[in-house]
Design a protein around this motif. Structure first.
Motif, PDB file in Angstrom:
ATOM      1  N   ARG A   1       0.800  -1.218   0.000  1.00 12.74           N
ATOM      2  CA  ARG A   1       0.000   0.000   0.000  1.00 12.74           C
ATOM      3  C   ARG A   1       0.837   1.274   0.000  1.00 12.74           C
ATOM      4  NH1 ARG A   1      -0.477   2.365   5.081  1.00 12.74           N
ATOM      5  NH2 ARG A   1      -2.345   3.471   4.375  1.00 12.74           N
ATOM      6  N   VAL A   2       2.162   1.137  -0.053  1.00 10.70           N
ATOM      7  CA  VAL A   2       3.069   2.286   0.005  1.00 10.70           C
ATOM      8  C   VAL A   2       3.475   2.677  -1.412  1.00 10.70           C
ATOM      9  CG1 VAL A   2       5.259   3.177   0.885  1.00 10.70           C
ATOM     10  CG2 VAL A   2       3.896   1.583   2.271  1.00 10.70           C
ATOM     11  N   THR A   3       3.481   3.980  -1.678  1.00 15.31           N
ATOM     12  CA  THR A   3       3.989   4.487  -2.957  1.00 15.31           C
ATOM     13  C   THR A   3       5.509   4.620  -2.870  1.00 15.31           C
ATOM     14  OG1 THR A   3       1.929   5.693  -3.319  1.00 15.31           O
ATOM     15  CG2 THR A   3       3.845   6.368  -4.620  1.00 15.31           C
ATOM     16  N   ILE A   4       6.219   3.842  -3.668  1.00 13.86           N
ATOM     17  CA  ILE A   4       7.688   3.817  -3.630  1.00 13.86           C
ATOM     18  C   ILE A   4       8.211   4.507  -4.876  1.00 13.86           C
ATOM     19  CG2 ILE A   4       9.746   2.368  -3.551  1.00 13.86           C
ATOM     20  CD1 ILE A   4       8.118   0.255  -2.120  1.00 13.86           C
ATOM     21  N   GLY A   5       9.013   5.572  -4.668  1.00  9.64           N
ATOM     22  CA  GLY A   5       9.639   6.279  -5.781  1.00  9.64           C
ATOM     23  C   GLY A   5      11.127   5.969  -5.863  1.00  9.64           C
ATOM     24  N   VAL A   6      11.654   5.960  -7.062  1.00  7.81           N
ATOM     25  CA  VAL A   6      13.073   5.637  -7.286  1.00  7.81           C
ATOM     26  C   VAL A   6      13.706   6.768  -8.097  1.00  7.81           C
ATOM     27  CG1 VAL A   6      14.702   3.998  -8.285  1.00  7.81           C
ATOM     28  CG2 VAL A   6      12.573   3.169  -7.239  1.00  7.81           C
ATOM     29  N   ARG A   7      14.798   7.323  -7.571  1.00  5.26           N
ATOM     30  CA  ARG A   7      15.549   8.372  -8.265  1.00  5.26           C
ATOM     31  C   ARG A   7      17.045   8.034  -8.186  1.00  5.26           C
ATOM     32  NH1 ARG A   7      12.611  13.675  -5.514  1.00  5.26           N
ATOM     33  NH2 ARG A   7      10.468  13.165  -6.186  1.00  5.26           N
ATOM     34  N   LEU A   8      17.523   7.296  -9.154  1.00 11.65           N
ATOM     35  CA  LEU A   8      18.937   6.880  -9.196  1.00 11.65           C
ATOM     36  C   LEU A   8      19.659   7.702 -10.255  1.00 11.65           C
ATOM     37  CD1 LEU A   8      18.472   2.995  -9.004  1.00 11.65           C
ATOM     38  CD2 LEU A   8      18.765   4.618  -7.129  1.00 11.65           C
ATOM     39  N   GLU A   9      20.815   8.273  -9.887  1.00  6.16           N
ATOM     40  CA  GLU A   9      21.580   9.066 -10.844  1.00  6.16           C
ATOM     41  C   GLU A   9      22.280   8.151 -11.845  1.00  6.16           C
ATOM     42  OE1 GLU A   9      24.185  11.690  -8.827  1.00  6.16           O
ATOM     43  OE2 GLU A   9      22.557  12.871  -7.911  1.00  6.16           O
ATOM     44  N   PRO A  10      22.472   8.622 -13.067  1.00  8.27           N
ATOM     45  CA  PRO A  10      23.057   7.758 -14.111  1.00  8.27           C
ATOM     46  C   PRO A  10      24.477   7.280 -13.811  1.00  8.27           C
ATOM     47  CG  PRO A  10      21.961   9.668 -15.068  1.00  8.27           C
ATOM     48  CD  PRO A  10      22.035   9.912 -13.603  1.00  8.27           C
ATOM     49  N   ASP A  11      25.253   8.069 -13.084  1.00  5.94           N
ATOM     50  CA  ASP A  11      26.646   7.687 -12.841  1.00  5.94           C
ATOM     51  C   ASP A  11      26.806   6.794 -11.635  1.00  5.94           C
ATOM     52  OD1 ASP A  11      25.918   9.541 -11.015  1.00  5.94           O
ATOM     53  OD2 ASP A  11      27.687  10.838 -11.254  1.00  5.94           O
ATOM     54  N   THR A  12      25.701   6.168 -11.157  1.00  8.11           N
ATOM     55  CA  THR A  12      25.787   5.217 -10.036  1.00  8.11           C
ATOM     56  C   THR A  12      25.268   3.861 -10.498  1.00  8.11           C
ATOM     57  OG1 THR A  12      23.596   5.865  -9.270  1.00  8.11           O
ATOM     58  CG2 THR A  12      25.466   7.057  -8.350  1.00  8.11           C
ATOM     59  N   GLY A  13      25.600   3.476 -11.711  1.00  9.89           N
ATOM     60  CA  GLY A  13      24.989   2.293 -12.320  1.00  9.89           C
ATOM     61  C   GLY A  13      25.373   0.983 -11.681  1.00  9.89           C
ATOM     62  N   HIS A  14      26.677   0.728 -11.369  1.00 12.56           N
ATOM     63  CA  HIS A  14      27.135  -0.570 -10.856  1.00 12.56           C
ATOM     64  C   HIS A  14      27.920  -0.380  -9.581  1.00 12.56           C
ATOM     65  CE1 HIS A  14      26.125  -1.579 -15.001  1.00 12.56           C
ATOM     66  NE2 HIS A  14      26.095  -2.862 -14.628  1.00 12.56           N
ATOM     67  N   VAL A  15      27.800  -1.326  -8.668  1.00 14.82           N
ATOM     68  CA  VAL A  15      28.547  -1.325  -7.402  1.00 14.82           C
ATOM     69  C   VAL A  15      29.346  -2.612  -7.325  1.00 14.82           C
ATOM     70  CG1 VAL A  15      26.922   0.142  -6.194  1.00 14.82           C
ATOM     71  CG2 VAL A  15      26.573  -2.322  -6.183  1.00 14.82           C
ATOM     72  N   ALA A  16      30.451  -2.534  -6.634  1.00 15.46           N
ATOM     73  CA  ALA A  16      31.317  -3.706  -6.441  1.00 15.46           C
ATOM     74  C   ALA A  16      30.847  -4.417  -5.196  1.00 15.46           C
ATOM     75  CB  ALA A  16      32.782  -3.274  -6.348  1.00 15.46           C
ATOM     76  N   ALA A  17      29.786  -5.187  -5.277  1.00 14.28           N
ATOM     77  CA  ALA A  17      29.195  -5.864  -4.127  1.00 14.28           C
ATOM     78  C   ALA A  17      28.354  -7.028  -4.620  1.00 14.28           C
ATOM     79  CB  ALA A  17      28.347  -4.892  -3.322  1.00 14.28           C
ATOM     80  N   ASP A  18      28.022  -7.916  -3.653  1.00 17.48           N
ATOM     81  CA  ASP A  18      27.180  -9.060  -3.970  1.00 17.48           C
ATOM     82  C   ASP A  18      25.725  -8.597  -4.088  1.00 17.48           C
ATOM     83  OD1 ASP A  18      26.786 -12.078  -4.113  1.00 17.48           O
ATOM     84  OD2 ASP A  18      25.438 -11.514  -2.474  1.00 17.48           O
ATOM     85  N   LYS A  19      25.083  -8.995  -5.164  1.00 15.17           N
ATOM     86  CA  LYS A  19      23.720  -8.544  -5.451  1.00 15.17           C
ATOM     87  C   LYS A  19      22.730  -8.978  -4.376  1.00 15.17           C
ATOM     88  CE  LYS A  19      20.126  -8.938  -8.998  1.00 15.17           C
ATOM     89  NZ  LYS A  19      19.798  -9.490 -10.334  1.00 15.17           N
ATOM     90  N   VAL A  20      22.817 -10.224  -3.921  1.00 14.63           N
ATOM     91  CA  VAL A  20      21.860 -10.759  -2.955  1.00 14.63           C
ATOM     92  C   VAL A  20      21.979 -10.054  -1.615  1.00 14.63           C
ATOM     93  CG1 VAL A  20      21.135 -12.827  -1.704  1.00 14.63           C
ATOM     94  CG2 VAL A  20      21.757 -12.986  -4.118  1.00 14.63           C
ATOM     95  N   GLN A  21      23.255  -9.799  -1.172  1.00 14.12           N
ATOM     96  CA  GLN A  21      23.429  -9.162   0.130  1.00 14.12           C
ATOM     97  C   GLN A  21      22.932  -7.711   0.104  1.00 14.12           C
ATOM     98  OE1 GLN A  21      27.528  -9.774   1.327  1.00 14.12           O
ATOM     99  NE2 GLN A  21      27.022 -11.751   2.251  1.00 14.12           N
TER     100      GLN A  21
END
Length: 696
Positions: free
Chosen positions: A564-584
């Motif tokens: 029931r919550v409205t979730i908004g997403v605002r990700l900047e283009p230069d933050t595309g990939h992180v060096a981390a495990d996806k599941v964690q």
């Protein structure tokens, strides 16, 4: 979308519009026809009654004509005879009294008085010598002596003594030489002229009258009232007499204005006519009474017809309204079935025919227009391996007369394998027998996949919780163990400095050496647990967009409060990939999104926003903010194990998040949300190589 139909339960087609309009119009036309016929019948009946009354009145006038003519002929015969007897009447001495008439006319009951008047106007003979002659007799004498009048002369008369109205029947006496020798005056009572109805039924408005041709009424009887002397000159009765002496007409009376049927008969010899009248109201009274009863009957019939028509028409309107509501309900049902991937059907056990809804037909690739199939055709939709389960469930429901269900796996018309939940409900008739079975088929494939996904999420959560607990234990126990090792080292040093015997010193050194060895062994075990928990595969790269998208999808499935919550997403283009495990990292976001959803549970318009932006030193900052009430005053303790515990959890969610973020060299902290609530922020290392590829 076509409406869902149950053909075996009867038609739900609406009534044609022309029938809804034709029914009241036809009823009105029938009522009009009935009333026209009733009016026509009443008019014909009234005309017949009136025609009978005209015939009756004409016959009555003829009879009255004969009655009056006979009476006047009788008076004329008596007057002629008296005139002949006294044609040579000698002069009488002055003031000599009249003598008694010895003629038979003197004793005739028709005449109230008989007078013989000589040429000088003196009464010589009278049937009532003791009474003086009336002015009427003398008036008749003067008029006849003047001459030029038709004889006999008839004039009204009133006798002073008896005050009985009468008419004077006068005829001239001619001497042998032809000179005027006097008159004979016969007084006829008026009631004798109206004895025509003696003993008969004379209605209040029945009328007979004797009228001279100059309009003077000699005698008139209306009901029981007798009168005379009315002057009808110039009135309707005289105009009709002049136009048709022996005619009949219907019109108002010239005396009282009452409408009657009049029949007139002229007696030209005596210069008068007789008239008989019957009141139309009296004649038509019975006809009016019958007409009222007839009209009341027709009115009752009309009301019954209109009432029945109105009730039937209202029934049609109610039926149409019910059909419209049913069609709308069926349409909504069809839409709900399409959304919920649920079809229903109705099985008639006697005919073994099955009526399917539109969605049930579409689920199995059948044209909804051909929704009537046999039970064998319906079973053919399912795989052979599950047909026995369906038949067994159907038989069990019929036998127990209770609803039953089964879950089966079938290959659908589009080739996909789907999980189906089949529910059957028998319809028990009044005699206790089951002749109809209602059923539904619901595609629960998505539900099964959600269950599997929730199980996977729960498993990941448990594994991560165990890992974090292990890391926490390793972190917390390493310090006391290190301290213990230091203490033991110190003890060894002191032991070496003490004044003990060589044997005792050796024994203490062996013991301390063994303790140090055991502590070192524990440290190795803890180190191995830390290595197992914080094991990272080199070169791990994950898309932040994918992590956020999948974390939101999983949280909405795993946590009903998130839906029931409205979730908004605002990700900047230069933050595309992180060096981390996806599941964690997904686990971190799952914990933060769940906490944010719980924080806005009481807000009217709950909102959560996930943002990211690049920071210095090759890190990316991710924030989960909400519009809740914010963090409590002891916000510094929320990342400690069990520091943010509530009755729905252990309070290690944020501690797990800190451990995971710390393992990648990042940091996590709390702050204020731009939406007015709380915000949890953490940093992760960017994958610079992946970023270069994206830029290229």
């Amino acid at each position: 979308m076509p409406a869902f139909r149950y053909p075996l339960r009867g038609s739900t087609h609406p009534t044609p519009r022309w029938l809804s309009l034709a029914l009241p119009a036809g009823a009105v036309l029938i009522c009009v026809a009935i009333w026209l016929a009733a009016i026509q019948v009443a008019q014909v009946q009234r005309a017949n009654v009136l025609a009978n009354a005209i015939r009756e009145n004409r016959n009555r006038s003829i009879g009255y004509d004969h009655f009056i003519a006979g009476m006047l002929d009788r008076a004329d015969s008596a007057a002629v005879q008296l005139a002949r007897q006294h044609a040579d009447m000698a002069p009488a001495p002055p003031n000599s009294p009249p003598r008694m008439v010895t003629d038979s006319a003197a004793i005739d009951p028709l005449f109230a008085r008989v007078d013989v008047i000589d040429a000088e106007g003196r009464v010589r003979l009278s049937s009532r010598p003791d009474q003086a002659a009336g002015a009427e007799s003398r008036g008749a004498f003067g008029r006849l002596r003047a001459g030029g009048l038709q004889e006999p002369l008839l004039a009204p008369s009133i006798q002073p003594a008896a005050s009985a109205p009468a008419i004077v029947f006068a005829r001239t006496i001619r001497r042998p030489d032809g000179r005027f020798g006097g008159i004979v005056a016969l007084h006829i009572p008026i009631d004798r002229l109206t004895h025509f109805y003696e003993g008969a039924d004379f209605r209040p408005h029945d009328l007979i009258s004797v009228v001279r041709l100059d309009g003077l009424t000699l005698a008139r009887r209306e009901g029981a009232a007798i009168s005379f002397g009315q002057n009808l000159a110039g009135r309707l009765a005289m105009r009709r007499q002049a136009a048709a002496p022996w005619g009949t007409y219907i019109g108002p009376s010239s005396v009282d204005g009452i409408r009657r049927v009049f029949s007139q008969r002229r007696l030209p010899r005596y210069g008068l006519f007789v008239s008989a009248g019957i009141g139309t109201d009296d004649v038509l009274a019975s006809s009016y009474a019958r007409a009222r009863i007839f009209y009341l009957t027709v009115a009752a019939l009309t009301l019954a017809l209109l009432g029945g028509t109105l009730a039937f028409w209202l029934g049609l309107r109610r039926r149409e309204a019910i059909i419209r509501r049913l069609a709308a309900t069926n349409e909504r049902l069809s839409e709900a079935q399409a959304i919920g991937k649920m079809g229903d059907w109705e099985l008639d056990l006697e005919s073994n025919l099955l009526a399917c809804s539109d969605e049930a037909c579409r689920m199995h690739g059948r044209d909804p227009a051909h929704d009537i199939i046999t039970g064998e055709e319906a079973l053919a939709f399912h795989d052979p391996a599950v047909r026995a389960d369906i038949e067994q469930t159907l038989r069990a429901a019929i036998r127990s007369k209770q609803p039953a269900q089964c879950d089966v796996v079938s290959t659908m018309a589009d080739g996909r394998v789907a999980y189906l939940r089949i529910r059957v409900s028998p319809v028990v008739d009044a005699d206790g027998k089951v002749r109809t079975v209602l059923g539904t088929e619901q595609d629960i494939t998505t539900e099964r996949r959600h269950e599997q996904l929730r199980a996977e999420v729960a498993h990941i959560t448990r594994v991560e919780a165990v890992n974090v607990m292990a890391a926490t234990i390793a972190h917390e126990l390493s310090q006391p163990l290190t301290a213990a090792g230091n203490y033991l080292s110190a003890a060894t040093y002191l032991a070496e400095q003490g004044k003990y015997s060589l044997v005792e010193q050796e024994r203490m050194a062996v013991l301390l050496s063994q303790a140090s060895r055991q502590i070192g062994l524990s440290g190795k075990i803890i180190s191995r647990a830390r290595d197992m928990v914080s094991d990272r595969r080199t070169g791990e790269v994950a898309s932040l967009d994918d992590i956020v998208e999948e974390a939101i999808a999983i949280s909405k499935v795993a946590e009903p409060a998130v839906a029931r919550v409205t979730i908004g997403v605002r990700l900047e283009p230069d933050t595309g990939h992180v060096a981390a495990d996806k599941v964690q990292i997904q686990q971190v976001l799952l914990n933060l999104i769940r906490n944010a959803a719980q924080a806005v549970a009481d807000v009217d318009k709950p909102q959560v926003i996930i943002t990211s932006h690049r920071e210095a030193a090759g890190m990316v900052m991710v924030s989960v903010a909400d519009n809740g009430k914010g963090l409590p005053g002891h916000a510094d303790d929320i990342f400690a194990p069990f520091g943010a515990a509530d009755r729905n959890g252990l309070g290690i969610g944020l501690s797990i998040c800190r451990t995971i973020v710390d393992s990648y060299g990042g940091r996590i902290w709390s702050g204020t949300s731009p939406l007015g609530g709380a915000a949890i922020c953490f940093t992760l290392p960017l994958d610079e190589i992946a970023l270069l590829y994206e830029v290229a």
